[in-house]
Structure formats: structure tokens, C-alpha cells
Design a protein around this motif. Sequence first.
Motif, PDB file in Angstrom:
ATOM      1  N   PRO A  60       2.996  10.193  -7.541  1.00  0.00           N
ATOM      2  CA  PRO A  60       3.044  10.378  -8.438  1.00  0.00           C
ATOM      3  C   PRO A  60       4.707   9.398  -8.800  1.00  0.00           C
ATOM      4  CG  PRO A  60       1.571  11.859  -9.043  1.00  0.00           C
ATOM      5  CD  PRO A  60       1.714  11.482  -8.410  1.00  0.00           C
ATOM      6  N   GLU A  61       5.339  10.572  -8.647  1.00  0.00           N
ATOM      7  CA  GLU A  61       7.230  10.515  -9.220  1.00  0.00           C
ATOM      8  C   GLU A  61       7.961  10.030  -8.109  1.00  0.00           C
ATOM      9  OE1 GLU A  61       5.871  14.679  -7.050  1.00  0.00           O
ATOM     10  OE2 GLU A  61       5.128  13.812  -8.780  1.00  0.00           O
ATOM     11  N   ASP A  62       7.431   9.584  -6.437  1.00  0.00           N
ATOM     12  CA  ASP A  62       7.037   9.352  -5.180  1.00  0.00           C
ATOM     13  C   ASP A  62       6.950   7.498  -5.497  1.00  0.00           C
ATOM     14  OD1 ASP A  62       8.623  11.128  -4.164  1.00  0.00           O
ATOM     15  OD2 ASP A  62       6.808  11.789  -3.455  1.00  0.00           O
ATOM     16  N   ASP A  89       1.108  -1.280  -0.242  1.00  0.00           N
ATOM     17  CA  ASP A  89      -0.119  -0.047  -0.092  1.00  0.00           C
ATOM     18  C   ASP A  89       1.088   1.139  -0.005  1.00  0.00           C
ATOM     19  OD1 ASP A  89      -1.638   1.686  -0.257  1.00  0.00           O
ATOM     20  OD2 ASP A  89      -2.524   1.210   1.934  1.00  0.00           O
ATOM     21  N   PHE A  90       0.832   1.928  -0.614  1.00  0.00           N
ATOM     22  CA  PHE A  90       1.415   3.073  -0.714  1.00  0.00           C
ATOM     23  C   PHE A  90       1.092   4.262  -0.862  1.00  0.00           C
ATOM     24  CE2 PHE A  90       4.624   1.725  -5.022  1.00  0.00           C
ATOM     25  CZ  PHE A  90       5.351   0.978  -3.838  1.00  0.00           C
ATOM     26  N   CYS A 114       5.668  -0.879 -14.343  1.00  0.00           N
ATOM     27  CA  CYS A 114       4.806  -0.548 -14.483  1.00  0.00           C
ATOM     28  C   CYS A 114       3.644   0.042 -13.243  1.00  0.00           C
ATOM     29  CB  CYS A 114       3.833  -1.395 -15.770  1.00  0.00           C
ATOM     30  SG  CYS A 114       2.090  -0.866 -16.572  1.00  0.00           S
ATOM     31  N   LEU A 115       3.464   1.404 -14.396  1.00  0.00           N
ATOM     32  CA  LEU A 115       2.500   2.480 -13.329  1.00  0.00           C
ATOM     33  C   LEU A 115       1.164   2.662 -13.642  1.00  0.00           C
ATOM     34  CD1 LEU A 115       1.746   3.991 -11.051  1.00  0.00           C
ATOM     35  CD2 LEU A 115       3.030   6.154 -11.611  1.00  0.00           C
ATOM     36  N   ILE A 116       0.037   2.819 -13.789  1.00  0.00           N
ATOM     37  CA  ILE A 116      -1.233   2.414 -14.267  1.00  0.00           C
ATOM     38  C   ILE A 116      -2.086   3.463 -13.124  1.00  0.00           C
ATOM     39  CG2 ILE A 116      -3.021   1.796 -14.861  1.00  0.00           C
ATOM     40  CD1 ILE A 116      -2.886  -1.158 -15.650  1.00  0.00           C
ATOM     41  N   LEU A 154       9.956   4.413  -5.507  1.00  0.00           N
ATOM     42  CA  LEU A 154      10.228   3.309  -4.169  1.00  0.00           C
ATOM     43  C   LEU A 154       9.402   1.958  -5.031  1.00  0.00           C
ATOM     44  CD1 LEU A 154       9.671   2.445  -2.216  1.00  0.00           C
ATOM     45  CD2 LEU A 154       7.229   3.252  -1.195  1.00  0.00           C
ATOM     46  N   GLY A 155       8.778   2.265  -6.564  1.00  0.00           N
ATOM     47  CA  GLY A 155       8.591   0.938  -6.901  1.00  0.00           C
ATOM     48  C   GLY A 155      10.101   0.718  -7.537  1.00  0.00           C
ATOM     49  N   SER A 156      10.220   1.673  -8.770  1.00  0.00           N
ATOM     50  CA  SER A 156      11.999   1.486  -9.358  1.00  0.00           C
ATOM     51  C   SER A 156      12.928   0.330  -7.946  1.00  0.00           C
ATOM     52  CB  SER A 156      12.007   2.526  -9.695  1.00  0.00           C
ATOM     53  OG  SER A 156      11.135   3.220 -10.755  1.00  0.00           O
TER      54      SER A 156
END
Length: 443
Positions: A110-112, A104-105, A160-162, A116-118
Motif C-alpha cells: 500500500p505505501e508503494d 496495473d500496479f 485517491c486509494l480504495i 507511485l500514484g502521487s
Amino acid sequence: MDCNNFFVSCERVFDPSLEGRPVVVLSNNDGCAVSRSQEAKALGIKMGMPAFKIEEEFLRNGVDVAMCSSNYTLYGDMSRRAMDILRDVAGNVDVYSIDEAFVDFGSMAPEDVVSLGSEIVSRVTKGTGIPVSVGCAHSKTLAKAATRFAKKFKGYRGFCLIDSEEQRRKAISLLPLEDVWGIGYRSVKKFSAMGILTAADFVEKGPYWIKQRMGVCGLRTYEELMGRDVIRLDHRQLKQTITTSRSFGELVSDIGQLKTAVSNFASSCARKLRAQNSSALYATVFLMTSFFREDLPQYYNRAVVEFPEAEDSSIGLVEGCLEALEKVYRPGYAYKKAGVTVSGIVPDGHIQQNLYYQPDYERNRKIDLLMDEVNRRYGRSTLHLAVQGESAVFNRRVRKPAGVLQGKTSSGIAERKEKWEMRCEHLSRNYTTDLNDVITVCC
């Protein structure tokens, strides 16, 4: 987060010779393919393809396909390491399966989220050697879809971000219906005949149409594909039944071997009951022969034992299951499979006391707590009941004893195999959990 081709990836971490080769991990008893590398998929090896067909169609024709037996001890420990790193990076983690977890983010910018995902992809892959894919969206179903895109298209670099309506519409239009989380094979087959081939085709039918055909579960899937997070993962809910069973590596006729097998199955069920703080009122033991062996007499039977009070003790469950085994066992048959199912499961705090039953509760509780603690620290069944036999851990390697010896590992450690144990002719070493199996580097 999803670990890519997890079982295969675990094998490759410790055996670099598997890199670039078609690799298949087999199910229990080396039966069929349960994990495939991308190279194996490209050859046309399907999920569930029997091992003998892989040998006939590929190995005998000179195609270099590596087959590995399932090493759940290794996979479980590698999963623990990956999830520990994930918790260290992201914090709020909900482990969904051995190779998947939800994070849960919250309300990050969005930039964070991208950062974090990367970082998750980089840290977990570097820390374990297992490649992972991360998908992020406003619902769990869309997040799993994003993970598939991250895995399939290298341009995403694992993430991948949706996060917009335009991206959501494009994602569901590209998502085959069979890849939608929550839609099973039968529904896919039925809907495909109606021309519903993608997630976009599915949601176009509308909530009323979907609920009529799939009920509340289908409606939740619709809401998730629309970008609304409605699925809650509740791991605290008690399982209604717990089953432990095995198909034997060889046919078994001796009741002594069957008692050893059933004792291990019952003990495993007891351990799972204690892990969820519950107890069971009933235990069912079943025996069956191999119905594929038409040259042998066939037999199947089961017996149910009811405990005076709901039971979670290894001693109590094993004793009850051995009584049930005596009822169903018939000499003269070659048995292929046995198992134990516990049911009537209740929380530990809701056990109905029996006025005429006075078990040695405190003694059994102390023994169970001691076994659980030792086995948590040193590996499953390091400490176990004597009736479980010398080889209480499935596929466990032990030092050479006097007597039953079936071969040695590359480290000189003997493998003890009993007939009731699973066949695992391509089993790798327990590199991370057994000091006898750690990698040796020679300079």
C-alpha cells in the motif's frame, strides 16, 4: 488516470489568459459544449448545451465565457505526451481513451501504491501542464470511482486509494448511480424511479436481480463494485464497422466538393482499417440535406459498393466510394452531411481471394505503406491522394496559396476552408505539431 477537463486543460496550457475564466470547448462545427472548465460548470453550462444558447444566456449578458473550437490535432498530441510520461513512470499502461488510461500496479505494498500514484500525478502534471487525477482500487470500476473522488475533493491532492472493505462500502455509498462506469442513462432513469440512487443501492439488489434487468454486463458491474476485477479491456478485437462522416460548415451543392469530402472520408476509413490489420468487403456512402431547413427541398440516400476482395487500400476504397457517390448524388439539393461506412471487416490473413479479380496489389500496398509512414512522422495527410484536394486535413492551416483564402492565423499563416469542412471559428493553433504555430516569445 484521468486528465481533468482535458480539452479545456489543453487550451489553457498554451493560453494563460484562460486560467480562472469559464471556458467551453465546442463540438464539431462549433455546435455544443463537449468540455467545460469548473468555472463554466459553476455558471450552469451543461454538457451538450448549444453554442447559440451559451451566447444568448451568457455572452450577451456580459458574462465572460471563452469558447474554443475542438482542436483534435492538439489534443491528440497532448494525449500522446501524457501517456508517454505515464508509461515512463508506471510501465504497464492500457490506454482507454484520449484522456484516460488504466495502470496495473500488481501486488505492490500500500505505501508503494501511494508513492507511485502521487508520482504519476506530479510527473504528468509537471511534464504536460495538464492536471490529472489518479484513483486506485482492486477493480477498474472502483478505480474510476476513486478518480472521481480525487478530482472532486482537493484534500486528496489528485490521488485517491480504495484498498479496504470499509473504504469500498463508503465509496459506493457516496457514488451516484449516474457516475458508475457501465450504467447508461436509460438504466439510471429506470432505476432512479425505483429509488436506486447510489452504487450501494444498486449492489444491494443482488446479482440475480441485476442480471435479470441488465444481463451479463450489469452482472460484471456488480462484481466490479464488490471489488472483484472482472472487466478485461480487449483493444485487439476488430471493429465490425468503421464510419467517418461530417456535418458541413456550409451547405454544399457542387458534386466536386462532395467528391473531395467523400474521398477524405474513405481515405480515413482505409487508414483505420490498416491500423487494425483488417480489410472491408463493403463501403456505404450516404448524403443528406439539412432537415432543419424546411425552406429547402429534402433528400437522403445511400449506396453500397461491394469489393471483389476485401479492401484496405486508400486507392481502392476511394475509387469504390466515388462510384457510390455518383449513384446517390442528385443535383438541385443543398447537402448538409455526407459520410462513409465500411463493413464486412475481416482480418488481413482471412481474405477470400477472387479468381477473376487481379488488382495491382503490390503497387497499392507500397503506396499505402509510404503514406502511412510519412503521415506518422510529419502529421496526418501530409501525403495524400490528389483527389482529396488541397485541404485534406480537417481544420488544417496551410500557407497562402493563389486563390482560395479565408483568413490568417496570428502567425500569418492562411487558413484554407472549403464548404464541406467543419466550421471552427474559435480554433486555436497547433502549438505542438506545426512549426508555423509554435509560441513566439518576444524579449
